[in-house]
Design a protein around this motif. Structure first.
Motif: not given
Length: 312
Positions: A100-118
């Protein structure tokens, strides 16, 4: 779609994830809780994204990967098969859930991503070896770093032994690549952040990209393409010739999977034996379209959309 593009064969060895995406006004700071605006659950994973991008642009695509024995895994394989991707090389491991990847996307299109490989962590060198026939059947082999590094090395080494063209997207990059990898890579394609980490040099402009690419070539990598987001891309060929490719200007909504779109389309064009400069430019156009849409795989355009885009 040209007949030549249809004939290109791309094998992607890499990750398959479910993306959990939250949209928010801005990216949260450490310790900050903010109210999200929307939530979605979509297909992702760098490997899966790149396979979809290559398929939608016209390549014949196969994938080697690993999913869990769960609903997410079954759905991800179904998604890829719907794209016409050969999924015979995707194994099921009951010991781990699908990545899984936990993604946050802001209004200006930038993102942060935390990946759990599983289950992606269960794609071992032995699993790669089981799919040697798939590597033999392809023109281009594409890897990333969301599977075990020893499996990436095994893939690159096997592809080199079989005479295949290799493309490595070194993401996520955590430090320099092992020295023995570099001679196995025909096209190393980092973004500016990854290039800086790999080369140990700042990359904030075209000149910085050239310095980093030159450093990476010293280790034996044949060609380096540094993607620079809105600043375009910089290509350094094996012979030392460098070219800057300006990026199409668009209003970004979500940059998730833009790099994966570039990689998949570029690999598809290489497989179809298209000119290198044209391959980069088409990949840039496809990536530019992708950032105007939300999500990972849902944002990746088709060949018809890329060819029909106006002003991109």
């Amino acid at each position: 779609m040209s007949k030549e593009i249809k004939q290109g064969r791309v094998l992607v060895v890499g990750s398959i994830n479910t993306d959990l995406v939250a949209r928010s006004p801005h990216l949260p700071r450490p310790g900050e809780t903010i109210s999200g605006q929307a939530f979605s659950q979509v297909a992702g994973g760098k490997g899966g994204n790149q396979a979809v991008a290559a398929a939608r642009i016209g390549a014949r695509v196969a994938m080697v990967g690993c999913v869990g024995k769960d609903a997410n895994g079954a759905q991800r394989v179904k998604d890829l098969e719907t794209e016409g991707i050969d999924c015979a090389g995707i194994e099921v491991d009951p010991s781990q859930p699908t990545g899984v990847a936990i993604v946050t996307v802001s209004d200006d299109g930038e993102n942060t991503i935390v990946v759990v490989a599983g289950s992606n962590g269960q794609l071992t060198p032995e699993a790669v070896a089981r799919h040697e026939a798939a590597i033999k059947a392809c023109d281009i082999v594409v890897c990333q770093l969301e599977i075990p590094w020893e499996s990436v090395h095994a893939t690159l080494a096997l592809a080199r032994r079989l005479g295949k063209i290799t493309v490595l997207n070194p993401a996520p990059a955590t430090g320099p690549l092992p020295a023995e990898w570099l001679p196995l890579i025909d096209y190393l394609v980092p973004n500016e952040v990854e290039a800086a980490i790999l080369a140990g040099l700042p990359v904030e402009s075209e000149s910085g990209a050239r310095r980093a690419a030159t450093e990476l070539q010293r280790g034996g990598t044949r060609n380096v393409i540094v993607t620079l987001g809105s600043q375009g891309a910089y290509l350094l060929l094996e012979g030392g010739e460098g070219t800057h490719f300006p990026a199409p200007q668009v209003q970004a909504v979500d940059t998730t999977a833009a790099g994966d779109t570039f990689i998949g389309v570029f690999a598809a064009q290489l497989a179809a034996r298209q000119p290198l400069e044209g391959a980069i430019q088409l990949a840039q156009r496809a990536a530019a379209i992708s950032v105007t849409r939300a999500g990972a795989q849902p944002s990746i355009p088709t060949r018809a959309e890329v060819d029909g885009a106006v002003g991109v």
